[in-house]
Motif scaffolding. Structure first.
Motif, PDB file in Angstrom:
ATOM      1  N   VAL A  87      39.138   8.922  78.766  1.00 32.86           N
ATOM      2  CA  VAL A  87      38.825   9.978  79.725  1.00 32.86           C
ATOM      3  C   VAL A  87      37.783  10.914  79.112  1.00 32.86           C
ATOM      4  O   VAL A  87      37.976  11.438  78.007  1.00 32.86           O
ATOM      5  N   TYR A  89      35.928  14.387  79.816  1.00 33.90           N
ATOM      6  CA  TYR A  89      36.121  15.583  80.640  1.00 33.90           C
ATOM      7  C   TYR A  89      35.448  16.760  79.950  1.00 33.90           C
ATOM      8  O   TYR A  89      35.947  17.261  78.950  1.00 33.90           O
ATOM      9  N   ASN A  90      34.306  17.181  80.467  1.00 35.12           N
ATOM     10  CA  ASN A  90      33.494  18.207  79.812  1.00 35.12           C
ATOM     11  C   ASN A  90      33.198  17.766  78.379  1.00 35.12           C
ATOM     12  O   ASN A  90      32.659  16.713  78.149  1.00 35.12           O
ATOM     13  N   GLU A 182      42.754  23.242  83.647  1.00 35.71           N
ATOM     14  CA  GLU A 182      42.025  22.091  83.131  1.00 35.71           C
ATOM     15  C   GLU A 182      42.976  20.925  82.848  1.00 35.71           C
ATOM     16  O   GLU A 182      42.684  19.770  83.171  1.00 35.71           O
ATOM     17  N   ASN A 185      44.132  19.489  86.111  1.00 35.29           N
ATOM     18  CA  ASN A 185      43.068  18.680  86.705  1.00 35.29           C
ATOM     19  C   ASN A 185      43.007  17.301  86.049  1.00 35.29           C
ATOM     20  O   ASN A 185      42.789  16.283  86.711  1.00 35.29           O
ATOM     21  N   TYR A 186      43.202  17.265  84.726  1.00 35.00           N
ATOM     22  CA  TYR A 186      43.279  15.987  84.008  1.00 35.00           C
ATOM     23  C   TYR A 186      44.420  15.134  84.562  1.00 35.00           C
ATOM     24  O   TYR A 186      44.231  13.952  84.889  1.00 35.00           O
ATOM     25  N   ASN A 189      43.810  13.726  88.103  1.00 36.05           N
ATOM     26  CA  ASN A 189      42.894  12.592  88.178  1.00 36.05           C
ATOM     27  C   ASN A 189      43.491  11.309  87.617  1.00 36.05           C
ATOM     28  O   ASN A 189      43.059  10.215  88.002  1.00 36.05           O
ATOM     29  N   ILE A 323      35.584  12.815  84.479  1.00 36.55           N
ATOM     30  CA  ILE A 323      36.055  13.894  85.346  1.00 36.55           C
ATOM     31  C   ILE A 323      34.986  14.977  85.414  1.00 36.55           C
ATOM     32  O   ILE A 323      34.521  15.481  84.386  1.00 36.55           O
ATOM     33  N   ASP A 325      33.336  18.664  87.358  1.00 30.30           N
ATOM     34  CA  ASP A 325      33.820  19.987  87.756  1.00 30.30           C
ATOM     35  C   ASP A 325      34.020  20.116  89.253  1.00 30.30           C
ATOM     36  O   ASP A 325      34.811  20.938  89.712  1.00 30.30           O
ATOM     37  N   SER A 335      36.004  12.510  90.222  1.00 31.89           N
ATOM     38  CA  SER A 335      36.037  11.623  89.052  1.00 31.89           C
ATOM     39  C   SER A 335      35.458  10.253  89.390  1.00 31.89           C
ATOM     40  O   SER A 335      35.408   9.837  90.546  1.00 31.89           O
ATOM     41  N   TYR A 385      26.808  10.354  80.367  1.00 30.48           N
ATOM     42  CA  TYR A 385      28.069  10.398  79.616  1.00 30.48           C
ATOM     43  C   TYR A 385      28.198   9.244  78.619  1.00 30.48           C
ATOM     44  O   TYR A 385      28.809   9.395  77.563  1.00 30.48           O
TER      45      TYR A 385
END
Length: 467
Positions: A87, A89-90, A182, A185-186, A189, A323, A325, A335, A385
């Protein structure tokens, strides 16, 4: 006359034909020149791509999927994965590792919480217990069969009573106390991948099963997901590929199947096409009334896909989730799920399948412009990414829900969302009130993906073969 005709060769259709073929005269129809439906592998130009579902989880000795495929000698080359998913994520990178201690280090480094060990221990226990329970079935042919089969869920209900009737988001907030947006949200998803819905819409049991799939055996399948179906096809007596079903007539206790190439009469019919979109095949009022009684479950959820072929020397994982924002334009998701062919897989090396959730209604107008715009956005995100350079991309193209309609004859993908209010007795069973008519796949009991659809196959096997 046939004993059974199976229409559609997805996970449910192919495996149902496999067990029926051992005992009954069975024909499997498939519109495309290859089996697999949403889980197939197709060729475009010089390269091969996985159509959709690329996760192969729960293939363990003692679990139904493993035992079923082993019993029927379905053989395919595979590799056990240490991590089911990476994953992104940011600035965080979380590997959903099979090893519990290693995963706890991962999750604590990204979202430290003093209850993480306790919480994921609970997740493991729930998953272990869930797959141990094997004494239930679900029938819908009449009210008595339905009530009797619902009683068979008593062990499942007794084991998970607190979790079935509590919404996941409420449970998480009560359990963790202070949990960051946060982190939520993880979790949201991760649940979305399995349930087609997020924690405010599902019960905690569904949430736990979604979070726990990393702790079961996950495999990379060599030569594409289609290699599983190639092995299945070898064991079937009558497979009719590139045959499109135009109409199905109901004649007293039989069905007459009209394809673009042939006509076939059968005593029983198994539909592996989407239940909601099967209505177009029938004129029979009783069948149409039955199908339309579940129409409210069709939320028009589908997928937008991007396919890429790259030539790179960098080492990439097999599965990523990116993921973002905010939601992407013309989607309902923030995502992306990315699957990449292994470098030692000659057929699939550098083949990439990317998916995100969308709604059919977004694609009624201006399809071409919207498709190009979203494809470019997704391609740029994935390249950013994963550090893929433009010159490494050999091919890139996309598919909307209506692309899938053209090829596999369905627009809604991913099945019925496993929402809090979609209790078992509200979803279609694998049998019906119509004598001789059965359904299997992700729009009927039990769920989507290999484990979910194979639970439905097990249920269908019990209903037909009484085992």
């Amino acid at each position: 006359m046939n004993d059974y005709v199976v229409i559609g060769s997805g996970i449910g259709g192919s495996t149902s034909a496999l067990f029926l073929n051992k005992k009954y005269k069975t024909t499997l129809f498939e519109k495309e020149p290859y089996l697999g439906g949403c889980s197939s592998t197709f060729k475009r130009g010089k390269f091969f791509y996985n159509t959709g579902a690329t996760t192969f989880a729960g293939y363990e000795e003692g679990k139904f999927m493993y035992d079923f495929l082993s019993e029927h000698k379905v053989d395919f080359k595979k590799k056990l994965l240490d991590s089911s998913l990476t994953v992104l994520y940011n600035d965080k990178k979380i590997k959903r590792l099979r090893d519990f201690s290693a995963f706890i280090e991962e999750i604590n480094s990204a979202f430290y919480h003093p209850k993480n060990i306790e919480f994921y221990t609970l997740i493991m226990k729930i998953n272990k217990r869930f797959f141990e329970i094997n004494d239930y079935y679900y029938s819908n042919k009449n009210i008595f069969a339905k009530l009797k089969s619902l009683y068979s869920f008593k062990t499942l209900l007794g084991s998970f009573y607190p979790f079935i009737f509590e919404k996941a988001d409420k449970f998480l907030k009560n359990y963790f106390g202070n949990i960051s947006d946060e982190y939520l949200n993880y979790i949201d998803n991760q649940v979305l991948i399995v349930a087609q819905a997020k924690t405010p819409e599902v019960n905690f049991l569904t949430c736990a099963l979604a979070l726990g799939y990393q702790f079961v055996d996950n495999y990379y399948i060599y030569n594409g997901m289609g290699s599983i179906f190639e092995s299945i096809e070898e064991k079937l007596d009558d497979v009719r590929k590139s045959e499109f079903i135009e109409k199905i007539e109901r004649k007293q206790n039989d069905f007459i199947i009209h394809s673009n190439k042939s006509t076939l009469q059968t005593k029983n019919l198994v539909l592996n096409s989407s239940l909601f979109e099967s209505a177009s095949l029938f004129d029979d009022k009783e069948i149409l009334d039955y199908i339309n009684s579940y129409k409210k479950l069709d939320l028009g959820i589908s997928a937008f896909m991007v396919y890429m072929k790259i030539d790179t020397k960098q080492k990439l994982d097999h599965h990523y989730q990116i993921i973002l924002d905010k939601k992407l334009k013309n989607t309902i998701s923030n995502s992306l799920f990315v699957s990449i062919g292994a470098s030692d897989d000659e057929k699939m090396a550098g083949s990439i399948t990317i998916s995100t959730h969308t709604l059919n209604q977004y694609w009624y107008e201006n399809k071409k412009e919207k498709k190009q715009e979203l494809m470019d956005i997704i391609k740029n995100i994935v390249c950013l990414y994963l550090n893929i350079k433009e010159e490494e991309i050999l091919k890139c193209f996309a598919a909307t829900p209506f692309t899938f309609k053209r090829f596999i004859n369905r627009t809604s993908l991913g099945g019925i969302a496993v929402k809090y209010n979609n209790y078992v007795f509200k979803i279609p069973s694998n049998d019906t009130v119509i004598k001789g008519l059965y359904n299997v796949g992700d729009t009927t009991f039990a769920a989507q993906g290999w484990p979910g659809v194979m639970m439905g196959v097990r249920n269908l096997q019990r209903l037909i073969c009484d085992i």
